[in-house]
Design a protein around this motif. Structure first.
Motif, mmCIF file in Angstrom:
data_model
loop_
_atom_site.group_PDB
_atom_site.id
_atom_site.type_symbol
_atom_site.label_atom_id
_atom_site.label_comp_id
_atom_site.label_asym_id
_atom_site.label_seq_id
_atom_site.Cartn_x
_atom_site.Cartn_y
_atom_site.Cartn_z
ATOM 1 N N TYR A 66 -0.654 -2.673 18.360
ATOM 2 C CA TYR A 66 -1.356 -1.428 18.674
ATOM 3 C C TYR A 66 -2.600 -1.342 17.818
ATOM 4 N N GLY A 67 -3.586 -0.589 18.273
ATOM 5 C CA GLY A 67 -4.816 -0.560 17.508
ATOM 6 C C GLY A 67 -5.790 0.529 17.851
ATOM 7 N N TYR A 81 -4.865 4.771 9.389
ATOM 8 C CA TYR A 81 -4.619 3.502 10.071
ATOM 9 C C TYR A 81 -5.909 2.710 10.237
ATOM 10 N N ASP A 82 -5.860 1.460 9.800
ATOM 11 C CA ASP A 82 -6.953 0.515 9.974
ATOM 12 C C ASP A 82 -6.421 -0.593 10.869
ATOM 13 N N GLN A 83 -6.895 -0.650 12.094
ATOM 14 C CA GLN A 83 -6.359 -1.613 13.057
ATOM 15 C C GLN A 83 -6.563 -3.068 12.649
ATOM 16 N N MET A 84 -7.504 -3.327 11.748
ATOM 17 C CA MET A 84 -7.756 -4.707 11.322
ATOM 18 C C MET A 84 -6.995 -5.082 10.041
ATOM 19 N N ALA A 85 -6.303 -4.134 9.435
ATOM 20 C CA ALA A 85 -5.485 -4.433 8.259
ATOM 21 C C ALA A 85 -4.226 -5.173 8.721
ATOM 22 N N LEU A 86 -3.574 -5.845 7.809
ATOM 23 C CA LEU A 86 -2.357 -6.586 8.146
ATOM 24 C C LEU A 86 -1.149 -5.707 7.875
ATOM 25 N N THR A 87 -0.884 -4.809 8.831
ATOM 26 C CA THR A 87 0.197 -3.835 8.704
ATOM 27 C C THR A 87 1.033 -3.843 9.971
ATOM 28 N N ALA A 88 2.136 -3.079 9.937
ATOM 29 C CA ALA A 88 3.010 -3.004 11.102
ATOM 30 C C ALA A 88 3.812 -1.713 11.077
ATOM 31 N N ALA A 89 4.342 -1.373 12.248
ATOM 32 C CA ALA A 89 5.224 -0.220 12.396
ATOM 33 C C ALA A 89 6.626 -0.722 12.734
ATOM 34 N N HIS A 90 7.618 -0.073 12.143
ATOM 35 C CA HIS A 90 9.023 -0.377 12.424
ATOM 36 C C HIS A 90 9.783 0.934 12.384
ATOM 37 N N LYS A 91 10.848 1.044 13.165
ATOM 38 C CA LYS A 91 11.581 2.307 13.258
ATOM 39 C C LYS A 91 12.329 2.677 11.987
ATOM 40 N N SER A 92 12.809 1.689 11.224
ATOM 41 C CA SER A 92 13.649 2.047 10.082
ATOM 42 C C SER A 92 13.365 1.329 8.766
ATOM 43 N N LEU A 93 12.614 0.250 8.764
ATOM 44 C CA LEU A 93 12.338 -0.451 7.496
ATOM 45 C C LEU A 93 11.568 0.462 6.549
ATOM 46 N N LYS A 94 11.875 0.347 5.274
ATOM 47 C CA LYS A 94 11.233 1.160 4.245
ATOM 48 C C LYS A 94 9.724 0.900 4.208
ATOM 49 N N PHE A 95 8.942 1.969 4.042
ATOM 50 C CA PHE A 95 7.497 1.806 3.896
ATOM 51 C C PHE A 95 7.215 0.898 2.703
ATOM 52 N N GLY A 96 6.262 0.015 2.870
ATOM 53 C CA GLY A 96 5.915 -0.932 1.811
ATOM 54 C C GLY A 96 6.625 -2.263 1.936
ATOM 55 N N VAL A 110 1.855 -14.599 9.541
ATOM 56 C CA VAL A 110 1.067 -13.641 8.780
ATOM 57 C C VAL A 110 2.038 -12.762 7.999
ATOM 58 N N ILE A 111 1.602 -12.260 6.862
ATOM 59 C CA ILE A 111 2.422 -11.309 6.104
ATOM 60 C C ILE A 111 1.845 -9.921 6.331
ATOM 61 N N VAL A 112 2.715 -9.006 6.742
ATOM 62 C CA VAL A 112 2.313 -7.629 7.013
ATOM 63 C C VAL A 112 3.105 -6.677 6.133
ATOM 64 N N ARG A 113 2.570 -5.472 5.988
ATOM 65 C CA ARG A 113 3.232 -4.408 5.221
ATOM 66 C C ARG A 113 3.578 -3.277 6.165
ATOM 67 N N ILE A 114 4.810 -2.790 6.097
ATOM 68 C CA ILE A 114 5.246 -1.677 6.946
ATOM 69 C C ILE A 114 4.620 -0.386 6.421
ATOM 70 N N LEU A 128 2.669 -4.492 15.630
ATOM 71 C CA LEU A 128 1.725 -5.088 14.684
ATOM 72 C C LEU A 128 0.344 -4.469 14.832
ATOM 73 N N SER A 129 -0.397 -4.432 13.741
ATOM 74 C CA SER A 129 -1.795 -4.018 13.820
ATOM 75 C C SER A 129 -2.565 -5.049 14.639
ATOM 76 N N LYS A 130 -3.727 -4.663 15.123
ATOM 77 C CA LYS A 130 -4.559 -5.587 15.895
ATOM 78 C C LYS A 130 -4.927 -6.810 15.049
ATOM 79 N N GLY A 131 -5.238 -6.589 13.764
ATOM 80 C CA GLY A 131 -5.582 -7.698 12.870
ATOM 81 C C GLY A 131 -4.453 -8.706 12.757
ATOM 82 N N ALA A 132 -3.217 -8.224 12.633
ATOM 83 C CA ALA A 132 -2.062 -9.120 12.547
ATOM 84 C C ALA A 132 -1.851 -9.847 13.870
ATOM 85 N N ALA A 133 -2.030 -9.126 14.984
ATOM 86 C CA ALA A 133 -1.868 -9.744 16.306
ATOM 87 C C ALA A 133 -2.896 -10.851 16.525
ATOM 88 N N ILE A 134 -4.110 -10.646 16.051
ATOM 89 C CA ILE A 134 -5.142 -11.688 16.159
ATOM 90 C C ILE A 134 -4.702 -12.931 15.386
#
Length: 164
Positions: A66-67, A81-96, A110-114, A128-134
């Motif tokens: 998503y982005g 939210y920065d769509q080019m950062a290496l981040t991700a969304a998850h329903k239950s994993l702890k932030f960070g 790629v390594i992402v941060r929730i 995944l963020s757009k940056g991670a998807a790329i």
């Protein structure tokens, strides 16, 4: 004749400090020529910053990205939210939480941060963020099976080397 020494850089590796010294004692055709030598020095007090990185296999899941529609808006953890950062969304994993995400079709990782919650469409488990998807090569397809591994750090020592 006194020598002129110019320190060009300091190198700190594994507790060793060294200097590259340019020494101008040589003359050729009446011009001083700089010669280079590495002069190691010992560190009076140092702490080696060590940590162990562990990858915990969390299985293979379906991921999407998503982005643009969310760029600049707040994420669930309060970040912008920065769509080019290496981040991700998850329903239950702890932030960070750090995840190593690998596209099972092409092997790219790629390594992402929730930092957000979701996805909320179908059986997708990671957005995944757009940056991670790329980085993973899944922009065109939009959805892919990915292997996820939780990245953990242990034995962290944040003290820095002291050089006197």
């Amino acid at each position: 004749m006194k020598s002129l020494a110019i320190v060009s850089f300091i190198l700190v590796i594994g507790g060793l400090v060294g200097f590259t010294v340019y020494n101008s004692e040589k003359k050729v055709n009446n011009e001083q020529i700089l010669t280079e030598e590495f002069v190691p020095e010992t560190v009076k007090e140092s702490t080696v910053n060590t940590s162990s990185v562990t990858y915990i296999n969390r299985g293979t899941i379906k991921a999407s990205w998503y982005g643009p529609k969310f760029h600049g808006k707040l994420t669930a953890n309060g970040e912008i939210y920065d769509q080019m950062a290496l981040t991700a969304a998850h329903k239950s994993l702890k932030f960070g939480t750090l995840l190593k995400v690998t596209n099972t079709k092409n092997g790219k990782s790629v390594i992402v941060r929730i930092n957000d919650r979701g996805p909320y469409i179908g059986d997708r488990e990671l957005d995944l963020s757009k940056g991670a998807a790329i980085e993973l090569g899944l922009i065109q397809k939009g959805v892919a099976k990915v292997k996820i591994e939780e990245v953990t750090l242990s034995n962290i020592d944040n003290r820095t080397a002291m050089v006197n």
